[in-house]
Write a protein that holds these residues in place. Structure first.
Motif, PDB file in Angstrom:
ATOM      1  N   MET A 218       0.847  -1.182   0.000  1.00 35.83           N
ATOM      2  CA  MET A 218       0.000   0.000   0.000  1.00 35.83           C
ATOM      3  C   MET A 218       0.889   1.241   0.000  1.00 35.83           C
ATOM      4  N   VAL A 219       0.296   2.363  -0.423  1.00 36.59           N
ATOM      5  CA  VAL A 219       1.033   3.626  -0.456  1.00 36.59           C
ATOM      6  C   VAL A 219       0.151   4.724   0.117  1.00 36.59           C
ATOM      7  N   LEU A 220       0.758   5.624   0.858  1.00 36.26           N
ATOM      8  CA  LEU A 220       0.016   6.772   1.375  1.00 36.26           C
ATOM      9  C   LEU A 220      -0.287   7.715   0.211  1.00 36.26           C
ATOM     10  N   SER A 221      -1.558   7.945  -0.032  1.00 31.42           N
ATOM     11  CA  SER A 221      -1.961   8.814  -1.127  1.00 31.42           C
ATOM     12  C   SER A 221      -3.295   9.445  -0.783  1.00 31.42           C
ATOM     13  N   TYR A 222      -4.236   9.434  -1.728  1.00 25.31           N
ATOM     14  CA  TYR A 222      -5.525  10.091  -1.544  1.00 25.31           C
ATOM     15  C   TYR A 222      -6.671   9.167  -1.930  1.00 25.31           C
ATOM     16  N   THR A 223      -7.841   9.452  -1.399  1.00 23.87           N
ATOM     17  CA  THR A 223      -9.029   8.691  -1.779  1.00 23.87           C
ATOM     18  C   THR A 223      -9.352   8.847  -3.259  1.00 23.87           C
ATOM     19  N   THR A 224      -8.832   9.876  -3.895  1.00 25.46           N
ATOM     20  CA  THR A 224      -9.112  10.122  -5.312  1.00 25.46           C
ATOM     21  C   THR A 224      -8.125   9.439  -6.253  1.00 25.46           C
ATOM     22  N   SER A 225      -7.047   8.883  -5.724  1.00 23.50           N
ATOM     23  CA  SER A 225      -6.034   8.276  -6.596  1.00 23.50           C
ATOM     24  C   SER A 225      -6.600   7.149  -7.461  1.00 23.50           C
ATOM     25  N   PRO A 226      -7.485   6.276  -6.933  1.00 26.50           N
ATOM     26  CA  PRO A 226      -8.055   5.237  -7.800  1.00 26.50           C
ATOM     27  C   PRO A 226      -8.776   5.802  -9.025  1.00 26.50           C
ATOM     28  N   ALA A 227      -9.349   6.991  -8.905  1.00 21.05           N
ATOM     29  CA  ALA A 227     -10.046   7.594 -10.047  1.00 21.05           C
ATOM     30  C   ALA A 227      -9.073   7.875 -11.192  1.00 21.05           C
ATOM     31  N   TYR A 228      -7.850   8.238 -10.853  1.00 20.89           N
ATOM     32  CA  TYR A 228      -6.845   8.455 -11.903  1.00 20.89           C
ATOM     33  C   TYR A 228      -6.654   7.189 -12.732  1.00 20.89           C
ATOM     34  N   HIS A 229      -6.453   6.068 -12.054  1.00 23.76           N
ATOM     35  CA  HIS A 229      -6.229   4.816 -12.771  1.00 23.76           C
ATOM     36  C   HIS A 229      -7.443   4.447 -13.627  1.00 23.76           C
ATOM     37  N   ALA A 230      -8.633   4.667 -13.094  1.00 23.34           N
ATOM     38  CA  ALA A 230      -9.849   4.306 -13.820  1.00 23.34           C
ATOM     39  C   ALA A 230     -10.060   5.182 -15.052  1.00 23.34           C
ATOM     40  N   VAL A 231      -9.816   6.489 -14.917  1.00 19.14           N
ATOM     41  CA  VAL A 231     -10.085   7.419 -16.015  1.00 19.14           C
ATOM     42  C   VAL A 231      -8.934   7.468 -17.009  1.00 19.14           C
TER      43      VAL A 231
END
Length: 335
Positions: A218-231
């Motif tokens: 796991m990596v410390l990031s943001y709740t929005t980071s998965p949206a980057y991968h999806a979009v």
């Protein structure tokens, strides 16, 4: 024919020179921000084009490594800074920025913005937000930990990557997240995390790249980071681990320098930054939640996983007064 060519060239150079002179006479707004905001893939170029189209002005974005570095630059330059506006500070360092006395009141009505809590700040204008969280690959980790204590209890070979709170705004946010969740027990939590920390990087990019290369779970990031991968990558394998303790929001803000001779123009830019037109550029370039309701214009990936149910908070004065001590305690606990 030769004379005609010379005449044509002379006219062309005269017109070009006139256009250059006009461009030089336009009001110029200088914005300090972090590198990724100003980069070709960040929101800077689109915001520049959109604002210049309505302001009859020129806007220049000058990037620095991280928001903490932006603040340090402004502190060093003081009232002599060439910046009119700073974009990219956040609520973790807003108190320190406020204490410099370098920022003016923005004078904008922000009552219609959508944020984790009511916004009443007279000096700093919010332009996006997210929540600090650990991001993971759902295929590689079908059952992620659901709390800091559950993470700590995992075998030592379960690894996370985090960022240094002295040089990284996510790193500082991670520290404040733990502080908000555990208070006086924060050093204990850090000591428990120590065996799991693969490394503490200087910035977010290095940490995230280590995670993507399979070096950590796991990596410390943001709740929005998965949206980057999806979009951006059409890859829906990524998610954030929701922790039962709750999550701390990061609100990114912009402020006007009191020393600027472009106060009205700076205020107009901040109004544009928080307008529906300006905010439409934020989700898929800065990969954070917008501060206005974009309706159907917000990609579904940003709502595929709900925002955290429990939202934590820290008092700004407490953060400003204690962040250095908290950093020292955290670093001592993981050594």
């Amino acid at each position: 024919m030769l004379d005609l060519t010379r005449t044509t060239l002379a006219v062309a150079f005269t017109l070009a020179g006139g256009a250059y002179a006009v461009a030089q006479d336009l009001p110029r707004l200088t914005v300090y921000t972090y590198d990724s905001f100003a980069s070709e893939w960040g929101p800077g170029p689109a915001l520049k084009a959109g604002f210049e189209a309505q302001c009859t002005c020129t806007i220049d974005f000058l990037g620095t490594d991280d928001a903490i570095a932006v603040l340090r630059r402004v502190q060093l330059e003081g009232a002599a800074t060439e910046a009119d506006v700073v974009v990219g500070l956040d609520t973790a360092i807003a108190g320190e920025a406020r204490a410099t006395g370098l920022f003016a009141e923005h004078g904008l009505d922000l009552s219609g913005l959508v944020l984790p809590s009511e916004w009443t700040d007279a000096q700093f204008v919010p332009f996006d937000y997210g929540y600090f969280a650990y991001v993971y690959n759902t295929e590689a980790l079908p059952e992620p930990p659901t709390s800091f204590e559950e993470l700590i209890a995992l075998p030592d070979d379960f690894k996370i990557v985090v960022q240094d709170p002295r040089s990284s705004t996510p790193g500082l946010g991670h520290l404040l997240w733990i502080e908000a969740a555990y208070g006086e027990r924060a050093p204990e939590i850090w000591a428990g995390l120590a065996p799991h920390i693969l490394t503490m990087t200087r910035g977010w990019s290095e940490a995230y790249n280590l995670f993507l290369s399979g070096e950590a779970d796991m990596v410390l990031s943001y709740t929005t980071s998965p949206a980057y991968h999806a979009v951006a990558e059409d890859d829906d394998r990524f998610a954030y681990a929701e922790f039962s303790e709750g999550h701390l929001p990061q609100v990114e803000v912009a402020g006007i320098l009191a020393s600027s001779d472009q106060q009205d123009l700076a205020r107009d830019f901040l109004a544009y930054l928080t307008s529906p037109e300006g905010q439409a550029e934020i989700p898929t370039t800065n990969w954070m939640y917008p501060v206005v309701d974009l309706g159907d214009a917000l990609p579904e990936a940003f709502t595929a996983q709900a925002q955290p149910e429990t939202i934590l908070a820290l008092d700004e004065d407490a953060v400003t007064a204690n962040s250095r001590l908290w950093i020292e305690q955290a670093l001592a606990a993981i050594r």
